[in-house]
Design an enzyme around this catalytic site. Structure first.
Site, PDB file in Angstrom:
ATOM      1  N   PRO A  16      76.246   5.654  73.510  1.00 47.05           N
ATOM      2  CA  PRO A  16      76.460   5.885  72.083  1.00 47.05           C
ATOM      3  C   PRO A  16      75.432   5.243  71.152  1.00 47.05           C
ATOM      4  O   PRO A  16      75.475   5.489  69.952  1.00 47.05           O
ATOM      5  CB  PRO A  16      77.822   5.248  71.853  1.00 47.05           C
ATOM      6  CG  PRO A  16      77.856   4.126  72.846  1.00 47.05           C
ATOM      7  CD  PRO A  16      77.124   4.627  74.057  1.00 47.05           C
ATOM      8  N   ASP A  39      67.630  14.301  72.756  1.00 48.69           N
ATOM      9  CA  ASP A  39      68.305  14.633  71.500  1.00 48.69           C
ATOM     10  C   ASP A  39      68.070  13.555  70.460  1.00 48.69           C
ATOM     11  O   ASP A  39      67.471  12.526  70.726  1.00 48.69           O
ATOM     12  CB  ASP A  39      69.811  14.748  71.749  1.00 48.69           C
ATOM     13  CG  ASP A  39      70.164  16.095  72.360  1.00 48.69           C
ATOM     14  OD1 ASP A  39      69.286  16.977  72.370  1.00 48.69           O
ATOM     15  OD2 ASP A  39      71.311  16.243  72.806  1.00 48.69           O
ATOM     16  N   LYS A  61      68.551  18.091  66.972  1.00 53.13           N
ATOM     17  CA  LYS A  61      68.882  18.806  65.755  1.00 53.13           C
ATOM     18  C   LYS A  61      68.737  17.842  64.596  1.00 53.13           C
ATOM     19  O   LYS A  61      69.378  16.805  64.555  1.00 53.13           O
ATOM     20  CB  LYS A  61      70.310  19.329  65.938  1.00 53.13           C
ATOM     21  CG  LYS A  61      71.090  19.590  64.699  1.00 53.13           C
ATOM     22  CD  LYS A  61      72.286  20.482  64.971  1.00 53.13           C
ATOM     23  CE  LYS A  61      73.299  19.870  65.944  1.00 53.13           C
ATOM     24  NZ  LYS A  61      74.585  20.568  65.983  1.00 53.13           N
ATOM     25  N   GLY A  92      73.012  12.069  73.780  1.00 54.67           N
ATOM     26  CA  GLY A  92      73.787  10.932  73.287  1.00 54.67           C
ATOM     27  C   GLY A  92      75.165  10.911  73.934  1.00 54.67           C
ATOM     28  O   GLY A  92      75.725  11.950  74.286  1.00 54.67           O
ATOM     29  N   GLY A  93      75.714   9.721  74.117  1.00 57.39           N
ATOM     30  CA  GLY A  93      77.070   9.593  74.639  1.00 57.39           C
ATOM     31  C   GLY A  93      77.179  10.153  76.040  1.00 57.39           C
ATOM     32  O   GLY A  93      76.387   9.825  76.918  1.00 57.39           O
ATOM     33  N   THR A 122      80.957   7.538  76.089  1.00 59.68           N
ATOM     34  CA  THR A 122      81.076   8.450  74.950  1.00 59.68           C
ATOM     35  C   THR A 122      81.399   7.707  73.654  1.00 59.68           C
ATOM     36  O   THR A 122      82.108   6.687  73.663  1.00 59.68           O
ATOM     37  CB  THR A 122      82.123   9.546  75.255  1.00 59.68           C
ATOM     38  OG1 THR A 122      82.053  10.531  74.227  1.00 59.68           O
ATOM     39  CG2 THR A 122      83.542   8.980  75.319  1.00 59.68           C
ATOM     40  N   MET A 176      82.118  14.554  64.877  1.00 61.55           N
ATOM     41  CA  MET A 176      81.449  15.516  63.981  1.00 61.55           C
ATOM     42  C   MET A 176      82.298  15.911  62.782  1.00 61.55           C
ATOM     43  O   MET A 176      82.153  17.007  62.260  1.00 61.55           O
ATOM     44  CB  MET A 176      81.060  16.796  64.753  1.00 61.55           C
ATOM     45  CG  MET A 176      80.093  16.538  65.890  1.00 61.55           C
ATOM     46  SD  MET A 176      79.755  18.009  66.887  1.00 61.55           S
ATOM     47  CE  MET A 176      81.232  18.107  67.898  1.00 61.55           C
ATOM     48  N   GLY A 205      78.397   3.752  65.431  1.00 58.39           N
ATOM     49  CA  GLY A 205      79.053   2.797  66.312  1.00 58.39           C
ATOM     50  C   GLY A 205      78.130   2.288  67.402  1.00 58.39           C
ATOM     51  O   GLY A 205      77.310   3.035  67.916  1.00 58.39           O
TER      52      GLY A 205
HETATM   53  N1  SAH Z   1      78.042  13.682  73.561  1.00 57.02           N
HETATM   54  C1  SAH Z   1      78.293  12.757  72.485  1.00 57.02           C
HETATM   55  C2  SAH Z   1      78.887  13.429  71.277  1.00 57.02           C
HETATM   56  C3  SAH Z   1      77.971  14.423  70.643  1.00 57.02           C
HETATM   57  S1  SAH Z   1      78.645  15.186  69.230  1.00 57.02           S
HETATM   58  C4  SAH Z   1      79.204  11.647  72.995  1.00 57.02           C
HETATM   59  O1  SAH Z   1      79.760  11.747  74.081  1.00 57.02           O
HETATM   60  O2  SAH Z   1      79.354  10.646  72.305  1.00 57.02           O
HETATM   61  C5  SAH Z   1      77.967  14.210  67.938  1.00 57.02           C
HETATM   62  C6  SAH Z   1      79.043  13.386  67.308  1.00 57.02           C
HETATM   63  O3  SAH Z   1      79.318  12.273  68.126  1.00 57.02           O
HETATM   64  C7  SAH Z   1      78.701  12.818  65.972  1.00 57.02           C
HETATM   65  O4  SAH Z   1      78.900  13.726  64.938  1.00 57.02           O
HETATM   66  C8  SAH Z   1      79.672  11.665  65.878  1.00 57.02           C
HETATM   67  O5  SAH Z   1      80.963  12.101  65.539  1.00 57.02           O
HETATM   68  C9  SAH Z   1      79.715  11.219  67.308  1.00 57.02           C
HETATM   69  N2  SAH Z   1      78.794  10.097  67.547  1.00 57.02           N
HETATM   70  C10 SAH Z   1      77.737  10.071  68.356  1.00 57.02           C
HETATM   71  N3  SAH Z   1      77.169   8.853  68.348  1.00 57.02           N
HETATM   72  C11 SAH Z   1      77.912   8.101  67.517  1.00 57.02           C
HETATM   73  C12 SAH Z   1      77.872   6.750  67.095  1.00 57.02           C
HETATM   74  N4  SAH Z   1      76.932   5.905  67.535  1.00 57.02           N
HETATM   75  N5  SAH Z   1      78.809   6.316  66.233  1.00 57.02           N
HETATM   76  C13 SAH Z   1      79.770   7.124  65.781  1.00 57.02           C
HETATM   77  N6  SAH Z   1      79.853   8.407  66.142  1.00 57.02           N
HETATM   78  C14 SAH Z   1      78.950   8.897  66.997  1.00 57.02           C
END
Ligand code: SAH
Length: 505
Positions: A16, A39, A61, A92-93, A122, A176, A205
């Site tokens: 994250p 990404d 994006k 990410g995540g 995540t 999101m 976060g």
């Molecule tokens: N695959 C990612 C999510 C991608 S969708 C995962 O598993 O975390 C993108 C959304 O993830 C963002 O709009 C937000 O809601 C959330 N997100 C991703 N990184 C974040 C972070 N560091 N802090 C808070 N929300 C985050």
């Protein structure tokens, strides 16, 4: 575990944001991959783990500009794999949680390209955790739902069943959704969710810039808007949100909310930067200097070959100690070549580096300065004896001169040179506005001043590793507010912590 294989695509979760939350598998694959397709929301330092010669392609994006179409990304992935490259698709995540990882896997299956999936931490779990909110709790939440807030709640054909979500017996975690937070809250409450339920929004976060707001579900949109909370944000609603009051830990770390500039050379900065970050600081790395090893020079090679002949070997920095062993290694020697010498280290950092190579320094002065080292040599017989001083090219001459005064035959070799690093404009701006600037040597002072080109930090407190660095800072016209009592990195961190805990004002 195996490294990245040619012709294979790895769908990898980068976690994250906190670089420490990347998996070992992700780091290993990144270190080997030929191509990395990444990404936007990946940890800042993730790409630093890629091979220096890896092909890095940004396919993310931007909020404002058009995204590389999904089929383009998939085509790129497939092309590179078919060309025999190992490909990391870094997301990410977790790649399979709102990451379109499923679609990409399907495209790979369709193209007959081999792939593996590496789950990640995540955001929906990690951001709340860093905010002190457990997404489940034995007493309060036996279930958790991951929900996309991307949908327009006003759409009649919304994929989300708002009644079901409102009735869901557990925590709702929304990805999101921050832009649509008012509609989401309204929709949930209209469908029967308790308007007074605790809720939270966690922005960025697990990064140094994390911000959290809490309120009732009904009030969260106004509170978040007031605080200017924007993407990326996790929205959470459920009784567990109230646990933050007791569990919230991030903000309690001693350097939370302080920005600290690290001016060390990049090769050594990571230890100090990581320590400060772990204490909650927002670290700005402005590596004013870079270490250029000179262990290939004729003097160093000569010294390494004949090191057994010296009665005393003096090391004046941890870098010097590290590079001395590299030079010995290059000469086919090792620690045994120092068996007969007295070994002196200027301070605990240098001594620690020596210890890593199996040498316990015989002499370590209380204060890490050349004068103290000379004094610590005490009655050691030096008249006519060969002494090696191995150090930086631009070091002061106090030590060799004092040794010569005592009759020693002194050889001085430069194991490295510190050269100015090209400053990154963004880091400079951040440095000008920082809470603390740390200096670990006179050369960091000199190069920091020249990197700033006449400008000075507006409100920063300046912290140095010891008196010599302090003097260099004062000579450069800087006010020093904090000086380490122990002249090594841990001592500097300690001094910073003490200063940061002063009552304000
Ligand atoms: N695959 C990612 C999510 C991608 S969708 C995962 O598993 O975390 C993108 C959304 O993830 C963002 O709009 C937000 O809601 C959330 N997100 C991703 N990184 C974040 C972070 N560091 N802090 C808070 N929300 C985050």
């Amino acid at each position: 575990m195996t490294a990245a294989r040619p012709g294979v695509v790895y769908l990898v979760g980068a976690g994250p944001g906190d670089p420490g939350l990347m998996t070992l598998r992700a780091a290993e694959l990144l270190a080997g991959a030929d191509t990395v397709l990444y990404d936007r929301l990946i940890p800042r330092l993730a790409l630093a783990r890629a091979r220096p010669d890896a092909e890095l392609v940004y396919v993310g994006k931007e909020p404002a500009s058009p995204q590389l179409p999904q089929d383009e990304i998939e085509r790129l992935m497939i092309d590179r794999a078919r060309a025999g490259r190992s490909v990391v698709r870094l997301k990410g995540g977790d790649p399979f949680v709102f990451g379109r990882g499923g679609e990409e896997a399907e495209a790979l299956v369709g193209a007959g390209v081999a792939f593996e999936v590496v789950p990640g931490v995540t955001a929906g779990v990690a951001a709340p955790a860093y905010a002190g909110i457990p997404v489940t709790h034995r007493d309060e939440a036996s279930a958790v739902a991951f929900v996309t807030g991307h949908e327009d709640p006003a759409k009649d054909d919304s994929a989300l069943d708002w009644e079901a979500l409102a009735a869901f017996p557990g925590t709702l975690v929304m990805y999101m959704g921050v832009k649509r937070l008012p509609e989401i809250a309204e929709r949930l409450i209209a469908a029967g969710r308790d308007a007074g339920e605790p809720a939270a929004a966690v922005e960025r976060g697990t990064t140094a810039a994390q911000r959290t707001v809490t309120a009732t579900l009904a009030e969260l949109p106004a509170v978040a808007a007031e605080a200017g909370i924007g993407p990326p944000t996790i929205i959470l609603t459920g009784p567990v949100a109230a646990r933050r009051e007791t569990i919230g830990w991030l903000e309690r770390r001693p350097l939370h909310g302080r920005s600290v500039v690290v001016t060390r050379a990049r090769a050594q900065a990571s230890g100090l930067a990581a320590t400060l970050a772990a204490l909650g600081a927002d670290v700005v790395e402005l590596p004013a200097i870079r270490i250029e090893p000179r262990i290939d020079s004729p003097e160093v090679r000569q010294a390494a070959r004949s090191i057994h002949a010296y009665a005393l070997v003096c090391l004046t920095s941890a870098n010097g100690a590290r590079l001395l062993f590299e030079a010995l290694d290059a000469a086919g020697r090792d620690a045994r070549a120092l068996a007969n010498a007295t070994v002196a280290a200027i301070g605990p950092g240098t001594a620690a580096e020596l210890a890593d190579h199996g040498i316990n320094a015989d002499i370590v002065p209380e204060q890490s300065i050349a004068e103290a080292l000379v004094e610590a040599l005490g009655q050691l017989e030096l008249e006519g004896r060969p002494v090696l001083v191995a150090r930086a090219a631009e070091a002061r001459d106090v030590l060799p001169e004092a040794l010569r005064e005592r009759g020693a035959e002194v050889d001085v070799v430069a194991l490295y040179e510190t050269v100015a690093e090209d400053p990154d404009p963004e880091a400079i701006e951040a440095a000008l506005d920082a809470d603390y600037v740390t200096f670990t040597s006179s050369s960091t002072v000199k190069n920091f001043v020249s990197a700033l080109g006449g400008r000075a930090p507006t409100r920063a407190r300046l912290a140095t590793i010891g008196p010599v660095t302090t003097q260099a800072a004062r000579e450069a016209g800087l006010d020093v507010h904090v000086e380490a009592k122990r002249h090594d990195v841990d001592g500097l961190v300690e001094a910073l912590l003490e200063d940061a805990s002063r009552p304000p004002g």
